[in-house]
Design a protein around this motif. Structure first.
Motif: not given
Length: 172
Positions: A98-116
């Motif tokens: 986040v400090r580097a500039g990321a505005v989205g953080y999605i964990l590895k167990d997210a579903s395809a729908a959650e990623v989209v």
């Protein structure tokens, strides 16, 4: 007819992940995947010249570069929105990204729908992070804000260093 779909650039160390994400996001029709790459030294120039609006990174890329890659991209393309996918549930890595500039953080167990859904939200100007990590973001911000009152005073009031030094003296 102009293409109004948000353009994406994918960077992932794992070929299967790159291909799966590209297919998933292209198939939806809501996105234009304009570039796909594994992490290599010239990836920065590829991302910058792609004119992508959203950069999607996997966790291997973020850790290998200690988030320097994110910082470099965001400094060269300030409008670039960065989403990290397949990240561990590590609050220090999360805060560093986040400090580097990321505005989205999605964990590895997210579903395809959650990623989209997460990528769509970021593409439309929102931030995305798991709720249980969000509290760490608020706490880190609060600690940082209260730890450097001179910076806060300067930011709020536009005071010079000398004026900042005089405020506590006047208060006494």
């Amino acid at each position: 007819m102009p293409d109004n779909r948000p353009s994406l650039f994918l960077v992932a160390g794992n070929r299967l992940l790159r291909e799966a994400l590209a297919r998933l996001l292209n198939r939806r029709g809501d996105f234009n995947v304009c570039g796909v790459s594994h992490c290599v030294p010239d990836t920065t120039s590829s991302v910058v010249t792609s004119a992508a609006e959203v950069l999607i990174l996997d966790s291997v890329t973020a850790r290998l570069s200690d988030c320097a890659f994110i910082s470099e991209i965001v400094s060269q393309v300030p409008s670039m929105k960065v989403v990290l996918i397949d990240m561990d549930d590590d609050r220090e890595i999360f805060l560093e990204c986040v400090r580097a500039g990321a505005v989205g953080y999605i964990l590895k167990d997210a579903s395809a729908a959650e990623v989209v859904s997460g990528v769509q939200a970021v593409a439309h100007g929102q931030a995305v992070c798991p709720p249980h990590l969000c509290i760490h973001l608020f706490r880190a911000f609060s600690r940082q804000w209260t730890a450097i009152p001179n910076a806060r005073i300067k930011l709020e009031f536009g005071l010079t260093r000398r004026q900042q030094q005089l405020i506590p003296l006047i208060a006494q």
